[in-house]
Design a protein around this motif. Structure first.
Motif, PDB file in Angstrom:
ATOM      1  N   SER A 146       0.820  -1.202   0.000  1.00 25.16           N
ATOM      2  CA  SER A 146       0.000   0.000   0.000  1.00 25.16           C
ATOM      3  C   SER A 146       0.859   1.259   0.000  1.00 25.16           C
ATOM      4  O   SER A 146       0.601   2.211  -0.760  1.00 25.16           O
ATOM      5  CB  SER A 146      -0.922   0.001   1.216  1.00 25.16           C
ATOM      6  N   LEU A 147       1.890   1.278   0.841  1.00 19.34           N
ATOM      7  CA  LEU A 147       2.779   2.437   0.912  1.00 19.34           C
ATOM      8  C   LEU A 147       3.562   2.605  -0.385  1.00 19.34           C
ATOM      9  O   LEU A 147       3.724   3.716  -0.890  1.00 19.34           O
ATOM     10  CB  LEU A 147       3.742   2.296   2.092  1.00 19.34           C
ATOM     11  N   LEU A 148       4.025   1.484  -0.943  1.00 17.76           N
ATOM     12  CA  LEU A 148       4.784   1.535  -2.194  1.00 17.76           C
ATOM     13  C   LEU A 148       3.924   2.104  -3.325  1.00 17.76           C
ATOM     14  O   LEU A 148       4.377   2.948  -4.107  1.00 17.76           O
ATOM     15  CB  LEU A 148       5.279   0.144  -2.561  1.00 17.76           C
ATOM     16  N   LEU A 149       2.676   1.663  -3.392  1.00 14.74           N
ATOM     17  CA  LEU A 149       1.774   2.158  -4.428  1.00 14.74           C
ATOM     18  C   LEU A 149       1.460   3.639  -4.233  1.00 14.74           C
ATOM     19  O   LEU A 149       1.365   4.398  -5.209  1.00 14.74           O
ATOM     20  CB  LEU A 149       0.483   1.345  -4.428  1.00 14.74           C
ATOM     21  N   SER A 150       1.283   4.054  -2.985  1.00 12.26           N
ATOM     22  CA  SER A 150       0.983   5.461  -2.724  1.00 12.26           C
ATOM     23  C   SER A 150       2.169   6.346  -3.085  1.00 12.26           C
ATOM     24  O   SER A 150       1.987   7.459  -3.602  1.00 12.26           O
ATOM     25  CB  SER A 150       0.598   5.666  -1.253  1.00 12.26           C
ATOM     26  N   MET A 151       3.396   5.855  -2.843  1.00 13.63           N
ATOM     27  CA  MET A 151       4.593   6.613  -3.215  1.00 13.63           C
ATOM     28  C   MET A 151       4.724   6.686  -4.733  1.00 13.63           C
ATOM     29  O   MET A 151       5.053   7.745  -5.288  1.00 13.63           O
ATOM     30  CB  MET A 151       5.841   5.982  -2.598  1.00 13.63           C
ATOM     31  N   PHE A 152       4.440   5.570  -5.420  1.00 16.27           N
ATOM     32  CA  PHE A 152       4.474   5.577  -6.889  1.00 16.27           C
ATOM     33  C   PHE A 152       3.436   6.546  -7.435  1.00 16.27           C
ATOM     34  O   PHE A 152       3.709   7.298  -8.382  1.00 16.27           O
ATOM     35  CB  PHE A 152       4.214   4.177  -7.432  1.00 16.27           C
ATOM     36  N   TRP A 153       2.252   6.545  -6.852  1.00  9.80           N
ATOM     37  CA  TRP A 153       1.180   7.413  -7.320  1.00  9.80           C
ATOM     38  C   TRP A 153       1.560   8.885  -7.150  1.00  9.80           C
ATOM     39  O   TRP A 153       1.286   9.723  -8.007  1.00  9.80           O
ATOM     40  CB  TRP A 153      -0.104   7.093  -6.575  1.00  9.80           C
ATOM     41  N   TRP A 154       2.227   9.210  -6.032  1.00 13.04           N
ATOM     42  CA  TRP A 154       2.685  10.583  -5.813  1.00 13.04           C
ATOM     43  C   TRP A 154       3.707  10.965  -6.872  1.00 13.04           C
ATOM     44  O   TRP A 154       3.627  12.071  -7.445  1.00 13.04           O
ATOM     45  CB  TRP A 154       3.310  10.707  -4.422  1.00 13.04           C
ATOM     46  N   ASP A 155       4.662  10.077  -7.135  1.00 14.93           N
ATOM     47  CA  ASP A 155       5.666  10.342  -8.178  1.00 14.93           C
ATOM     48  C   ASP A 155       4.994  10.529  -9.533  1.00 14.93           C
ATOM     49  O   ASP A 155       5.330  11.454 -10.280  1.00 14.93           O
ATOM     50  CB  ASP A 155       6.670   9.184  -8.258  1.00 14.93           C
TER      51      ASP A 155
END
Length: 239
Positions: free
Chosen positions: A73-82
């Motif tokens: 979940s955190l990895l996806l949220s960081m990717f989405w921010w990028d």
């Protein structure tokens, strides 16, 4: 997400009012071809970022280890921010405005104007306006990168490769190596010695120059602009 939708809408309006074209003129079609260009761009800068960060870890004798607190979940949220930040910047600097500049003033002038604007923008996004030496260093580095990405747009007639080039670096730097504003990502650095600030020029200047050379000499000029323009018109909302 609202910001992206607003930027897309403004871009579409500008393209229609000035060039009588739709948003598809930014090179969204044919989709498979564009996705390949995106992946190629992503891999180029991701590999360069991995190389720079690995060299830094070697020179500082620091250790990289997996972040045990990271989850999907955190990895996806960081990717989405990028992805959101990259897409917004690309739509502004390598979107409708660059397309119009290229059409009205030619590729050389259009690319230079886009690169200069991108360099100046980073004075404010990096919070260094008023500090002359950092402003000069950042302007050269980000201006060169902006030039490389604008050249990629000009050669491929599409925004997809610039997005891939931009996202490949930002995602790898911010999320994989935890060097951006998002906190700890996939890899976390521990220990290590200080090295000269001049090393930062490898990523600030060396990477943009490398990307520029790759785009200039290895990315093929796409001669299918007319065909794809006709395709974009076919699916335009304004026929």
């Amino acid at each position: 997400m609202i910001g992206i939708l607003v930027t897309l809408t403004i871009s579409w309006i500008l393209l229609y009012l000035i060039e009588k074209r739709s948003i598809l003129s930014l090179g969204f079609l044919p989709l498979i071809k564009r996705l390949k260009q995106f992946v190629i761009g992503f891999l180029i800068t991701a590999v360069l970022c991995i190389g720079v960060q690995s060299l830094e870890a070697l020179l500082t004798s620091s250790h990289l280890f997996l972040n045990k607190k990271l989850n999907a979940s955190l990895l996806l949220s960081m990717f989405w921010w990028d992805f959101k930040s990259v897409l917004t910047e690309e739509l502004i600097f390598r979107g409708a405005l660059l397309y119009i500049l290229l059409r009205r003033f030619g590729s050389e002038k259009g690319i230079v104007v886009s690169a200069v604007a991108f360099g100046i923008y980073h004075w404010f996004s990096f919070g260094i306006f008023g500090n002359i030496i950092p402003m000069l260093f950042v302007f050269i580095g980000t201006g060169l990168m902006g030039y490389a990405w604008a050249l990629a747009f000009s050669k491929t007639h599409s925004i997809f490769m610039p997005i891939g080039l931009h996202l490949g670096w930002n995602f790898t730097f911010n999320t994989i190596f935890s060097k951006g504003p998002l906190g700890d990502g996939l890899l976390v650095s521990s220990g290590g010695n200080m090295i000269s600030d001049w090393f930062s020029l490898i990523s600030l200047w060396g990477v943009p120059i490398t990307v520029l050379l790759i785009v200039k000499y290895l990315v093929r000029l796409d001669n299918g602009e007319l065909k794809e323009t006709q395709l974009s018109r076919r699916y335009s909302l304004w026929r």
